[in-house]
Design a protein around this motif. Structure first.
Motif, PDB file in Angstrom:
ATOM      1  N   SER A 144       0.825  -1.205   0.000  1.00  0.00           N
ATOM      2  CA  SER A 144       0.000   0.000   0.000  1.00  0.00           C
ATOM      3  C   SER A 144       0.859   1.254   0.000  1.00  0.00           C
ATOM      4  CB  SER A 144      -0.918   0.007   1.232  1.00  0.00           C
ATOM      5  OG  SER A 144      -0.149  -0.123   2.421  1.00  0.00           O
ATOM      6  N   GLU A 145       0.206   2.354  -0.316  1.00  0.00           N
ATOM      7  CA  GLU A 145       0.866   3.654  -0.249  1.00  0.00           C
ATOM      8  C   GLU A 145       0.745   4.193   1.173  1.00  0.00           C
ATOM      9  OE1 GLU A 145      -0.306   6.510  -3.143  1.00  0.00           O
ATOM     10  OE2 GLU A 145      -0.034   5.155  -4.833  1.00  0.00           O
ATOM     11  N   LYS A 146       1.870   4.591   1.734  1.00  0.00           N
ATOM     12  CA  LYS A 146       1.883   5.106   3.097  1.00  0.00           C
ATOM     13  C   LYS A 146       2.718   6.386   3.137  1.00  0.00           C
ATOM     14  CE  LYS A 146      -0.488   1.706   4.925  1.00  0.00           C
ATOM     15  NZ  LYS A 146      -1.822   1.923   5.498  1.00  0.00           N
ATOM     16  N   VAL A 147       2.988   6.827   4.355  1.00  0.00           N
ATOM     17  CA  VAL A 147       3.776   8.056   4.543  1.00  0.00           C
ATOM     18  C   VAL A 147       4.961   7.750   5.457  1.00  0.00           C
ATOM     19  CG1 VAL A 147       3.778  10.362   5.559  1.00  0.00           C
ATOM     20  CG2 VAL A 147       1.846   9.629   4.161  1.00  0.00           C
ATOM     21  N   LEU A 148       6.141   8.230   5.060  1.00  0.00           N
ATOM     22  CA  LEU A 148       7.341   8.146   5.902  1.00  0.00           C
ATOM     23  C   LEU A 148       7.578   9.528   6.502  1.00  0.00           C
ATOM     24  CD1 LEU A 148       9.982   6.419   6.645  1.00  0.00           C
ATOM     25  CD2 LEU A 148      11.050   7.737   4.825  1.00  0.00           C
ATOM     26  N   LEU A 149       7.801   9.555   7.814  1.00  0.00           N
ATOM     27  CA  LEU A 149       8.063  10.815   8.497  1.00  0.00           C
ATOM     28  C   LEU A 149       9.563  10.927   8.769  1.00  0.00           C
ATOM     29  CD1 LEU A 149       6.195  13.109   9.484  1.00  0.00           C
ATOM     30  CD2 LEU A 149       6.322  12.111  11.766  1.00  0.00           C
ATOM     31  N   THR A 150      10.181  11.973   8.240  1.00  0.00           N
ATOM     32  CA  THR A 150      11.618  12.139   8.410  1.00  0.00           C
ATOM     33  C   THR A 150      11.933  12.677   9.793  1.00  0.00           C
ATOM     34  OG1 THR A 150      11.743  14.435   7.644  1.00  0.00           O
ATOM     35  CG2 THR A 150      11.759  12.705   5.954  1.00  0.00           C
ATOM     36  N   ILE A 151      13.227  12.745  10.085  1.00  0.00           N
ATOM     37  CA  ILE A 151      13.666  13.268  11.381  1.00  0.00           C
ATOM     38  C   ILE A 151      13.273  14.732  11.549  1.00  0.00           C
ATOM     39  CG2 ILE A 151      15.960  14.102  10.709  1.00  0.00           C
ATOM     40  CD1 ILE A 151      15.260  11.870  13.771  1.00  0.00           C
ATOM     41  N   ASP A 152      13.053  15.423  10.395  1.00  0.00           N
ATOM     42  CA  ASP A 152      12.643  16.830  10.416  1.00  0.00           C
ATOM     43  C   ASP A 152      11.142  16.993  10.250  1.00  0.00           C
ATOM     44  OD1 ASP A 152      15.319  17.696  10.636  1.00  0.00           O
ATOM     45  OD2 ASP A 152      15.595  17.494   8.462  1.00  0.00           O
ATOM     46  N   SER A 153      10.395  15.896  10.437  1.00  0.00           N
ATOM     47  CA  SER A 153       8.930  15.894  10.368  1.00  0.00           C
ATOM     48  C   SER A 153       8.384  16.168   8.967  1.00  0.00           C
ATOM     49  CB  SER A 153       8.335  16.904  11.362  1.00  0.00           C
ATOM     50  OG  SER A 153       8.704  16.583  12.684  1.00  0.00           O
ATOM     51  N   GLU A 154       9.173  15.899   7.941  1.00  0.00           N
ATOM     52  CA  GLU A 154       8.685  16.025   6.567  1.00  0.00           C
ATOM     53  C   GLU A 154       7.996  14.712   6.183  1.00  0.00           C
ATOM     54  OE1 GLU A 154      10.283  16.358   1.939  1.00  0.00           O
ATOM     55  OE2 GLU A 154      11.712  16.414   3.606  1.00  0.00           O
ATOM     56  N   SER A 155       6.832  14.825   5.558  1.00  0.00           N
ATOM     57  CA  SER A 155       6.089  13.638   5.131  1.00  0.00           C
ATOM     58  C   SER A 155       6.488  13.265   3.701  1.00  0.00           C
ATOM     59  CB  SER A 155       4.585  13.896   5.205  1.00  0.00           C
ATOM     60  OG  SER A 155       4.174  14.070   6.546  1.00  0.00           O
ATOM     61  N   ILE A 156       6.933  12.015   3.523  1.00  0.00           N
ATOM     62  CA  ILE A 156       7.332  11.535   2.199  1.00  0.00           C
ATOM     63  C   ILE A 156       6.394  10.399   1.802  1.00  0.00           C
ATOM     64  CG2 ILE A 156       9.144  10.391   0.869  1.00  0.00           C
ATOM     65  CD1 ILE A 156      11.200  11.710   2.647  1.00  0.00           C
ATOM     66  N   PRO A 157       5.721  10.494   0.649  1.00  0.00           N
ATOM     67  CA  PRO A 157       4.872   9.377   0.209  1.00  0.00           C
ATOM     68  C   PRO A 157       5.747   8.185  -0.191  1.00  0.00           C
ATOM     69  CG  PRO A 157       4.998  11.053  -1.507  1.00  0.00           C
ATOM     70  CD  PRO A 157       5.698  11.618  -0.302  1.00  0.00           C
ATOM     71  N   ILE A 158       5.372   7.010   0.275  1.00  0.00           N
ATOM     72  CA  ILE A 158       6.141   5.801  -0.047  1.00  0.00           C
ATOM     73  C   ILE A 158       5.196   4.695  -0.495  1.00  0.00           C
ATOM     74  CG2 ILE A 158       8.069   6.282   1.523  1.00  0.00           C
ATOM     75  CD1 ILE A 158       6.762   4.360   3.551  1.00  0.00           C
ATOM     76  N   LEU A 159       5.725   3.782  -1.290  1.00  0.00           N
ATOM     77  CA  LEU A 159       5.020   2.551  -1.644  1.00  0.00           C
ATOM     78  C   LEU A 159       5.668   1.445  -0.829  1.00  0.00           C
ATOM     79  CD1 LEU A 159       2.886   1.222  -3.442  1.00  0.00           C
ATOM     80  CD2 LEU A 159       4.687   0.836  -5.135  1.00  0.00           C
ATOM     81  N   LYS A 160       4.881   0.821   0.057  1.00  0.00           N
ATOM     82  CA  LYS A 160       5.452  -0.067   1.073  1.00  0.00           C
ATOM     83  C   LYS A 160       4.927  -1.486   0.938  1.00  0.00           C
ATOM     84  CE  LYS A 160       4.102  -0.217   5.359  1.00  0.00           C
ATOM     85  NZ  LYS A 160       3.806  -0.076   6.789  1.00  0.00           N
ATOM     86  N   ASN A 161       5.839  -2.441   1.185  1.00  0.00           N
ATOM     87  CA  ASN A 161       5.478  -3.857   1.248  1.00  0.00           C
ATOM     88  C   ASN A 161       5.886  -4.383   2.623  1.00  0.00           C
ATOM     89  OD1 ASN A 161       6.812  -6.777   1.021  1.00  0.00           O
ATOM     90  ND2 ASN A 161       5.025  -6.702  -0.326  1.00  0.00           N
ATOM     91  N   VAL A 162       4.991  -5.112   3.276  1.00  0.00           N
ATOM     92  CA  VAL A 162       5.273  -5.668   4.606  1.00  0.00           C
ATOM     93  C   VAL A 162       4.953  -7.154   4.616  1.00  0.00           C
ATOM     94  CG1 VAL A 162       4.838  -5.502   7.093  1.00  0.00           C
ATOM     95  CG2 VAL A 162       4.641  -3.464   5.661  1.00  0.00           C
ATOM     96  N   VAL A 163       5.907  -7.963   5.102  1.00  0.00           N
ATOM     97  CA  VAL A 163       5.670  -9.391   5.305  1.00  0.00           C
ATOM     98  C   VAL A 163       6.166  -9.780   6.692  1.00  0.00           C
ATOM     99  CG1 VAL A 163       5.769 -10.045   2.873  1.00  0.00           C
ATOM    100  CG2 VAL A 163       7.868  -9.977   4.197  1.00  0.00           C
ATOM    101  N   LYS A 164       5.518 -10.786   7.265  1.00  0.00           N
ATOM    102  CA  LYS A 164       5.913 -11.268   8.588  1.00  0.00           C
ATOM    103  C   LYS A 164       6.782 -12.516   8.411  1.00  0.00           C
ATOM    104  CE  LYS A 164       2.717 -11.017  11.746  1.00  0.00           C
ATOM    105  NZ  LYS A 164       1.526 -11.354  12.587  1.00  0.00           N
ATOM    106  N   VAL A 165       7.953 -12.547   9.077  1.00  0.00           N
ATOM    107  CA  VAL A 165       8.883 -13.675   8.959  1.00  0.00           C
ATOM    108  C   VAL A 165       9.419 -14.044  10.339  1.00  0.00           C
ATOM    109  CG1 VAL A 165       9.580 -13.021   6.622  1.00  0.00           C
ATOM    110  CG2 VAL A 165      10.879 -12.163   8.569  1.00  0.00           C
ATOM    111  N   LYS A 166      10.068 -15.228  10.399  1.00  0.00           N
ATOM    112  CA  LYS A 166      10.759 -15.674  11.617  1.00  0.00           C
ATOM    113  C   LYS A 166      12.246 -15.426  11.439  1.00  0.00           C
ATOM    114  CE  LYS A 166       8.070 -17.958  14.733  1.00  0.00           C
ATOM    115  NZ  LYS A 166       8.198 -17.874  16.201  1.00  0.00           N
ATOM    116  N   LEU A 167      12.847 -14.629  12.332  1.00  0.00           N
ATOM    117  CA  LEU A 167      14.279 -14.364  12.305  1.00  0.00           C
ATOM    118  C   LEU A 167      14.838 -14.573  13.707  1.00  0.00           C
ATOM    119  CD1 LEU A 167      14.483 -11.105  10.129  1.00  0.00           C
ATOM    120  CD2 LEU A 167      15.107 -13.417   9.437  1.00  0.00           C
TER     121      LEU A 167
END
Length: 476
Positions: A144-167
């Motif tokens: 999905s498309e989400k937002v990344l918040l930088t250390i300076d509070s700038e919002s960057i649109p991102i395309l993100k993939n998330v999977v759950k794994v065993k590490l």
């Protein structure tokens, strides 16, 4: 070497400790082997040490496996650090970041020590804390498309993939993402280009629509101008008659007045002037409606979502596009009066409706052929379905062939003739409805009978949060 071993043995017997040594040994034939030697002191009955027990094992295979594992870890680390996507490893239980690659750090604008140990929502998807699709809602994968918040509070649109794994025996979420700022700018430019293309396509039709009422406004106004000249002459004669009514010489003035009344066809003027005025006012209202609809269609300057009357917006778009469909189809509307206000980007929703109506008109035109006296049918219907506003746009065209149905929303895909379509209309419509409004867009089609496009938009009230579109798709 023997002396060294002797001294080591004495030290082990003295301390009572177990000593383990690993050494790489080269044999005369050039072979190299890893040997481990374990020396254990042997106690006597009085607590003293009788001697040592030594066990020697060949651990070459183990060493080779360890070396291969380290090499594999090094390669993976090199890949993770060089890949042009941000990667963050998150502990599922604590939601804390346990590892991060250089690309992610560059996007965040900080160093690893400032990121490791922080809760992931501090930087990624800050608005989704407590409702992560994978960690909280138990989805296996999230794209999905989400937002990344930088250390300076700038919002960057991102395309993100998330999977759950065993590490390492722990549940982790591997989150990979790319910066889509440039993509968003490109999409915005494409959307604007598509809108300009549509407006340009409508321009000739709108000019025709405005020209027709303008023409009879002009004709009626010229008629009124000439009619008023005659009326003015009639009034002049009437005033002269009044002045002569005080003596008996008025008879010839009355005859003259009657003759002039017949000459200018006064009864005709009395009947036609009100009609001309009504037609003129109707023409003015027609032009005003087209201008209003065009303004409402484009919604200049509105960049934020706002609550609108969807029925009214669709009606305005139908008016603006009338020259595209009125020669090939009868338009039928069935608007749900109970439809709630919809929070949306008005100009972009109008653009979607326009694209689908124009596609419907083209589909019907292709079936009827040129110079056909027959007309097809376009029906636009709205419904209120629980928390959703549904729009259904049906046409009596030829339907969508089965072999292209999966490509309908693909960018640059079109079945139209060269010069008649860019293949961007439905791709942009899909992006607007699904990505920008958390809605759904689908279609039902029967080859040879027609197609119905179905759009669903969250019918949220002010202050409410829209349900995600993927949840709706699961429900349906």
């Amino acid at each position: 070497v023997a002396r060294q071993v002797y001294e080591e043995d004495r030290e082990i017997m003295k301390s009572g400790d177990v000593k383990i040594d690993e050494k790489e040994k080269m044999y005369p034939d050039g072979r190299t082997r890893w040997i481990t030697t374990t020396r254990v002191p042997l106690p006597d009955e009085n607590g003293g040490v009788l001697g040592l027990c030594g066990i020697t094992r060949d651990i070459t295979r183990q060493k080779l496996v360890e070396k291969a594992i380290k090499e594999s870890e090094r390669r993976i680390k090199t890949i993770l650090e060089s890949v042009q996507a941000g990667i963050v490893i998150v502990d599922v239980e604590t939601r804390k970041i346990v590892d991060v690659n250089r690309t992610a750090l560059n996007l965040i604008g900080s160093e690893k020590e400032n990121v490791i140990g922080k809760v992931c929502h501090h930087f990624i998807c800050p608005a989704d804390a407590g409702k992560c699709p994978v960690c909280d809602l138990n989805q296996k994968v999230d794209n999905s498309e989400k937002v990344l918040l930088t250390i300076d509070s700038e919002s960057i649109p991102i395309l993100k993939n998330v999977v759950k794994v065993k590490l390492d025996g722990h549940e982790r979420c591997v989150e990979s993402f790319i910066d889509i700022r440039q993509l968003k700018e490109t999409e915005k430019a494409l959307s604007q280009a598509q809108k300009l293309e549509s407006i340009g396509q409508l321009a000739a039709g709108i000019a025709h629509e405005i020209n027709t009422p303008t023409q009879y406004i002009g004709d009626n106004t010229r008629f009124l101008k000439e009619a008023f000249k005659d009326l003015n002459r009639f009034i002049t004669k009437y005033n002269l008659l009044k002045q002569q009514c005080n003596d008996n010489s008025a008879a010839h003035f009355i005859r003259d007045l009657d003759d002039f009344s017949a000459e200018i066809d006064l009864d005709y003027l009395k009947e036609e002037i009100p009609k001309s005025i009504d037609e003129t006012l109707g023409g003015i209202e027609g032009v005003a409606k087209i201008v209003r609809s065009m303004k409402e269609f484009s919604h200049p300057g509105i960049k934020e979502k706002t609550f609108i009357d969807l029925n009214h917006a669709i009606d305005s778009t139908i008016t603006v596009s009338s020259n595209e469909w009125k020669y090939v189809a009868e338009m039928e509307t069935d608007f749900d009066s109970a439809l709630p206000m919809v929070d949306c980007l008005p100009g972009e929703i109008n653009q979607v409706i326009l694209n689908i109506i124009i596609n419907a008109a083209h589909a019907i035109g292709d079936v009827l052929g040129e110079n056909s006296a027959e007309k097809g049918r376009i029906k636009v219907k709205t419904l209120h379905r629980k928390d959703w506003a549904e729009i259904r746009i049906s046409d009596s065209g030829s339907g969508i062939p089965k072999d292209v149905q999966t490509k309908i929303f693909d960018p640059f895909f079109t079945t139209k003739a060269i010069g008649k379509g860019t293949g961007q209309g439905l791709a942009i419509a899909h992006d607007i409805i699904v990505n920008k409004h958390n809605g759904t867009i689908s279609f039902e089609t029967i080859e040879g009978e027609g197609t119905t496009f179905i759009i669903r938009l969250p019918a949220t009230k002010p202050g409410e949060v829209a349900v995600k579109s993927d949840q709706v798709m699961m429900e349906n």
